[in-house]
Design a protein around this motif. Structure first.
Motif, PDB file in Angstrom:
ATOM      1  N   GLY A   1      27.425  40.655  28.999  1.00  0.00           N
ATOM      2  CA  GLY A   1      26.924  39.312  28.738  1.00  0.00           C
ATOM      3  C   GLY A   1      25.467  39.263  28.340  1.00  0.00           C
ATOM      4  N   PHE A   2      24.834  40.442  28.237  1.00  0.00           N
ATOM      5  CA  PHE A   2      23.405  40.477  27.911  1.00  0.00           C
ATOM      6  C   PHE A   2      23.223  40.325  26.403  1.00  0.00           C
ATOM      7  CE2 PHE A   2      19.524  42.712  26.731  1.00  0.00           C
ATOM      8  CZ  PHE A   2      18.604  42.213  27.646  1.00  0.00           C
ATOM      9  N   LYS A   3      22.318  39.450  26.008  1.00  0.00           N
ATOM     10  CA  LYS A   3      22.049  39.224  24.590  1.00  0.00           C
ATOM     11  C   LYS A   3      20.583  39.511  24.306  1.00  0.00           C
ATOM     12  CE  LYS A   3      25.607  35.672  24.035  1.00  0.00           C
ATOM     13  NZ  LYS A   3      25.894  34.273  23.649  1.00  0.00           N
ATOM     14  N   SER A   4      20.364  40.329  23.305  1.00  0.00           N
ATOM     15  CA  SER A   4      18.988  40.638  22.918  1.00  0.00           C
ATOM     16  C   SER A   4      18.861  40.498  21.409  1.00  0.00           C
ATOM     17  CB  SER A   4      18.618  42.067  23.338  1.00  0.00           C
ATOM     18  OG  SER A   4      17.328  42.390  22.849  1.00  0.00           O
ATOM     19  N   SER A   5      17.753  39.932  20.981  1.00  0.00           N
ATOM     20  CA  SER A   5      17.522  39.761  19.550  1.00  0.00           C
ATOM     21  C   SER A   5      16.960  41.022  18.913  1.00  0.00           C
ATOM     22  CB  SER A   5      16.525  38.607  19.321  1.00  0.00           C
ATOM     23  OG  SER A   5      15.301  38.885  19.992  1.00  0.00           O
ATOM     24  N   MET A   6      16.649  42.025  19.750  1.00  0.00           N
ATOM     25  CA  MET A   6      16.014  43.228  19.232  1.00  0.00           C
ATOM     26  C   MET A   6      17.056  44.174  18.629  1.00  0.00           C
ATOM     27  SD  MET A   6      13.143  42.162  20.109  1.00  0.00           S
ATOM     28  CE  MET A   6      12.288  43.519  19.322  1.00  0.00           C
ATOM     29  N   LYS A   7      16.750  44.708  17.476  1.00  0.00           N
ATOM     30  CA  LYS A   7      17.605  45.702  16.841  1.00  0.00           C
ATOM     31  C   LYS A   7      16.769  46.956  16.635  1.00  0.00           C
ATOM     32  CE  LYS A   7      20.723  42.521  14.461  1.00  0.00           C
ATOM     33  NZ  LYS A   7      21.308  42.116  13.156  1.00  0.00           N
TER      34      LYS A   7
ATOM     35  N   GLY B   1       7.800  48.195  39.186  1.00  0.00           N
ATOM     36  CA  GLY B   1       7.376  46.997  38.494  1.00  0.00           C
ATOM     37  C   GLY B   1       7.501  47.248  36.997  1.00  0.00           C
ATOM     38  N   VAL B   2       7.677  46.197  36.213  1.00  0.00           N
ATOM     39  CA  VAL B   2       7.855  46.348  34.762  1.00  0.00           C
ATOM     40  C   VAL B   2       6.696  47.103  34.147  1.00  0.00           C
ATOM     41  CG1 VAL B   2       8.033  45.106  32.581  1.00  0.00           C
ATOM     42  CG2 VAL B   2       9.291  44.290  34.583  1.00  0.00           C
ATOM     43  N   THR B   3       5.480  46.712  34.486  1.00  0.00           N
ATOM     44  CA  THR B   3       4.298  47.364  33.923  1.00  0.00           C
ATOM     45  C   THR B   3       4.247  48.832  34.312  1.00  0.00           C
ATOM     46  OG1 THR B   3       3.075  45.287  34.029  1.00  0.00           O
ATOM     47  CG2 THR B   3       1.779  47.285  33.774  1.00  0.00           C
TER      48      THR B   3
ATOM     49  N   LEU C   1      13.413  43.853  33.401  1.00  0.00           N
ATOM     50  CA  LEU C   1      12.928  45.190  33.081  1.00  0.00           C
ATOM     51  C   LEU C   1      13.641  45.741  31.845  1.00  0.00           C
ATOM     52  CD1 LEU C   1      11.404  47.799  33.587  1.00  0.00           C
ATOM     53  CD2 LEU C   1      13.085  48.385  35.341  1.00  0.00           C
ATOM     54  N   TYR C   2      14.958  45.548  31.789  1.00  0.00           N
ATOM     55  CA  TYR C   2      15.724  46.060  30.654  1.00  0.00           C
ATOM     56  C   TYR C   2      15.253  45.428  29.342  1.00  0.00           C
ATOM     57  CZ  TYR C   2      19.729  47.408  27.784  1.00  0.00           C
ATOM     58  OH  TYR C   2      20.524  47.925  26.792  1.00  0.00           O
ATOM     59  N   GLU C   3      15.127  44.101  29.332  1.00  0.00           N
ATOM     60  CA  GLU C   3      14.699  43.396  28.123  1.00  0.00           C
ATOM     61  C   GLU C   3      13.291  43.826  27.709  1.00  0.00           C
ATOM     62  OE1 GLU C   3      14.671  40.221  25.109  1.00  0.00           O
ATOM     63  OE2 GLU C   3      16.119  41.574  26.027  1.00  0.00           O
ATOM     64  N   THR C   4      12.398  43.968  28.673  1.00  0.00           N
ATOM     65  CA  THR C   4      11.031  44.388  28.369  1.00  0.00           C
ATOM     66  C   THR C   4      11.014  45.815  27.831  1.00  0.00           C
ATOM     67  OG1 THR C   4      10.235  42.977  30.161  1.00  0.00           O
ATOM     68  CG2 THR C   4       8.700  44.595  29.287  1.00  0.00           C
ATOM     69  N   PHE C   5      11.861  46.659  28.403  1.00  0.00           N
ATOM     70  CA  PHE C   5      11.946  48.050  27.954  1.00  0.00           C
ATOM     71  C   PHE C   5      12.441  48.110  26.512  1.00  0.00           C
ATOM     72  CE2 PHE C   5      12.212  52.119  30.619  1.00  0.00           C
ATOM     73  CZ  PHE C   5      11.707  52.891  29.589  1.00  0.00           C
ATOM     74  N   VAL C   6      13.447  47.297  26.213  1.00  0.00           N
ATOM     75  CA  VAL C   6      13.988  47.257  24.849  1.00  0.00           C
ATOM     76  C   VAL C   6      12.895  46.840  23.857  1.00  0.00           C
ATOM     77  CG1 VAL C   6      15.575  46.047  23.301  1.00  0.00           C
ATOM     78  CG2 VAL C   6      16.375  46.860  25.517  1.00  0.00           C
ATOM     79  N   LYS C   7      12.167  45.791  24.209  1.00  0.00           N
ATOM     80  CA  LYS C   7      11.100  45.319  23.316  1.00  0.00           C
ATOM     81  C   LYS C   7      10.012  46.366  23.152  1.00  0.00           C
ATOM     82  CE  LYS C   7      11.763  40.384  24.261  1.00  0.00           C
ATOM     83  NZ  LYS C   7      11.164  39.160  24.856  1.00  0.00           N
ATOM     84  N   TYR C   8       9.704  47.045  24.229  1.00  0.00           N
ATOM     85  CA  TYR C   8       8.672  48.078  24.173  1.00  0.00           C
ATOM     86  C   TYR C   8       9.094  49.232  23.262  1.00  0.00           C
ATOM     87  CZ  TYR C   8       5.471  51.730  25.805  1.00  0.00           C
ATOM     88  OH  TYR C   8       4.537  52.734  25.864  1.00  0.00           O
ATOM     89  N   LEU C   9      10.340  49.686  23.424  1.00  0.00           N
ATOM     90  CA  LEU C   9      10.844  50.779  22.588  1.00  0.00           C
ATOM     91  C   LEU C   9      10.906  50.354  21.127  1.00  0.00           C
ATOM     92  CD1 LEU C   9      13.744  52.111  24.856  1.00  0.00           C
ATOM     93  CD2 LEU C   9      11.430  53.013  24.622  1.00  0.00           C
TER      94      LEU C   9
ATOM     95  N   LYS D   1      20.285  46.973  37.049  1.00  0.00           N
ATOM     96  CA  LYS D   1      20.558  45.535  37.155  1.00  0.00           C
ATOM     97  C   LYS D   1      19.297  44.671  37.152  1.00  0.00           C
ATOM     98  CE  LYS D   1      25.079  45.740  39.415  1.00  0.00           C
ATOM     99  NZ  LYS D   1      25.912  45.321  40.561  1.00  0.00           N
ATOM    100  N   ASN D   2      18.228  45.211  36.616  1.00  0.00           N
ATOM    101  CA  ASN D   2      16.993  44.444  36.489  1.00  0.00           C
ATOM    102  C   ASN D   2      16.885  43.983  35.027  1.00  0.00           C
ATOM    103  OD1 ASN D   2      14.304  43.547  36.212  1.00  0.00           O
ATOM    104  ND2 ASN D   2      13.560  45.023  37.728  1.00  0.00           N
ATOM    105  N   GLU D   3      17.401  42.780  34.751  1.00  0.00           N
ATOM    106  CA  GLU D   3      17.478  42.306  33.366  1.00  0.00           C
ATOM    107  C   GLU D   3      16.095  42.143  32.735  1.00  0.00           C
ATOM    108  OE1 GLU D   3      19.960  39.024  32.455  1.00  0.00           O
ATOM    109  OE2 GLU D   3      21.677  39.761  33.596  1.00  0.00           O
TER     110      GLU D   3
END
Length: 405
Positions: free
Chosen positions: A270-276, A213-215, A243-251, A239-241
């Protein structure tokens, strides 16, 4: 050789085992024809949706209820009889496929596939050998059917367990769960690590996060990186988008809070994230985050420890690559039994309680001899190349049946 494999998409490991067998057969005998059939989907797309979604819901939302259900169907109960009746009702739908394909042998990697193949063989009086592959590290009644000629189990411990469920000992073969051949091929660890931007001079922890689970992922990661030991992390979200997006934001949040981390991200197509994420010259716990990779075997071979849920196939792949395991949040039922087997035989440790996670990781990395002892235990318990043994058994059974015919 014409081989029909009955599998199912519940869980994911059943299909991986089926594909591992198919790949081995095609490599050894390219003129073979191997067909993998999702048994439940073929019987009824509606039933498949209900079963797969029901499994995911129970396993993730009500794990204790799933554990109770798993134990209940491990006995001869009215529920099992209902299951057998339902299978028999669908078997007629499979007959055109059986006659058209005319397999020399049927291999099953899922209990429903085993029950279906057995019902077809007995009720339709078809002279075809059946091999049932049990894709976990503990026996279960649902894998046992009268028409099966051979049971492939993951360890010698399971022989007695299967016999208690009424299986003839001569039909039980402790060959292990089949995995892709790439997991048995050894690579140059230093070269592979350098090509991935990893430091070959520090330990590497691999987190197979796709089934968490993401948490849960964030909790275990947060606790692991608190360890004072020097190491790096590879996390694969599979392939859990979400989870990936949440992980990026967390990091990114950790970076913004001035925690010294370095991140290497592999973004999904094709994945787009606003996080840098910014990079730091002196990383504290370098982390390589992968959305998906078809080279899991490479990361397993360069890792010193894998943190994962104890699914039968992931465990088998870890054993093939001689990789010690940290078991996190095993679901009651087959995963809990898998974890018990691994810990009992010294191949894994539990890191289920997040407040003990940091200490467990620190203890292992501070005492390399403990990891070495775990590797030795894995080598001792390994069944070797399962696909090779299964392939040989298939040929024997086909020859035996041809003489009967």
């Amino acid at each position: 050789m014409k081989v029909l494999i009955f599998s199912a998409t519940t869980g994911g490991g059943h299909m991986r085992a089926a594909n591992a067998i198919k790949e081995y057969i095609m490599a050894k005998q390219p003129d073979s024809v191997v067909r993998i059939e999702d048994t439940i989907e073929y019987a009824s797309p509606f039933l498949n949706k209900a079963v797969t979604e029901g499994y995911v819901y129970m396993a993730t939302k009500t794990p204790k209820m799933y554990g109770t259900f798993y134990k209940t169907i491990d006995k001869e109960t009215p529920m099992n009889k209902t299951f057998e009746i339902a299978v028999k009702q669908y078997r007629k739908k499979f007959m055109p496929m059986i006659y058209d394909f005319a397999p020399d042998i049927i291999v099953t990697t899922h209990p429903i596939g085993t029950e279906m193949a057995s019902a077809i063989k007995i009720k339709e009086n078809i002279n075809i050998p059946i091999i049932s592959i049990v894709t976990d590290f503990a026996a279960h009644q649902t894998y046992v059917s009268d028409g099966v000629d051979a049971y492939i189990v993951s360890s010698a411990e399971m022989i007695g367990q299967m016999m208690l469920r009424g299986v003839d000992g001569d039909k039980i073969f402790p060959y292990g769960i089949p995995v892709k051949q790439e997991f048995f091929k050894r690579i140059d660890k230093k070269t592979a690590m350098e090509s991935e931007g990893l430091n070959p001079d520090v330990p590497t922890i691999l987190i197979m996060a796709g089934s968490f689970g993401v948490t849960d992922v964030l909790k275990v990661y947060h606790k692991i990186v608190k360890s004072p030991c020097d190491f790096q992390i590879v996390a694969i979200t599979g392939k859990n988008e979400k989870l990936y997006e949440t992980f990026v934001k967390y990091l990114s949040k950790l970076t913004l809070n001035n925690t010294l981390f370095e991140f290497d991200l592999q973004k999904p197509e094709g994945f787009k994230s606003s996080m840098k994420l910014s990079r730091h010259k002196k990383p504290f716990k370098p982390t390589k985050l992968l959305y998906y990779t078809n080279e899991v075997e490479k990361y397993m071979q360069i890792a010193d420890l894998i943190v994962t849920k104890p699914g039968g196939l992931t465990v088998s792949e870890s054993i093939a690559t001689v990789l010690p395991m940290g078991i996190f949040k095993a679901i009651p039922g087959q995963e809990e039994q898998n974890a018990d087997y691994l810990i009992r035989n010294g191949m894994a440790v539990r890191i289920e309680k997040t407040n003990q996670c940091t200490q467990t990781i620190t203890d292992l990395l501070s005492h390399p001899q403990k990891l070495e002892q775990m590797r030795q235990s894995i080598e001792k318990c390994s069944c070797g190349n399962s696909s090779e043994h299964i392939y040989g058994l298939m040929q024997e059974l086909i020859e035996e049946y041809s003489k009967k015919e």
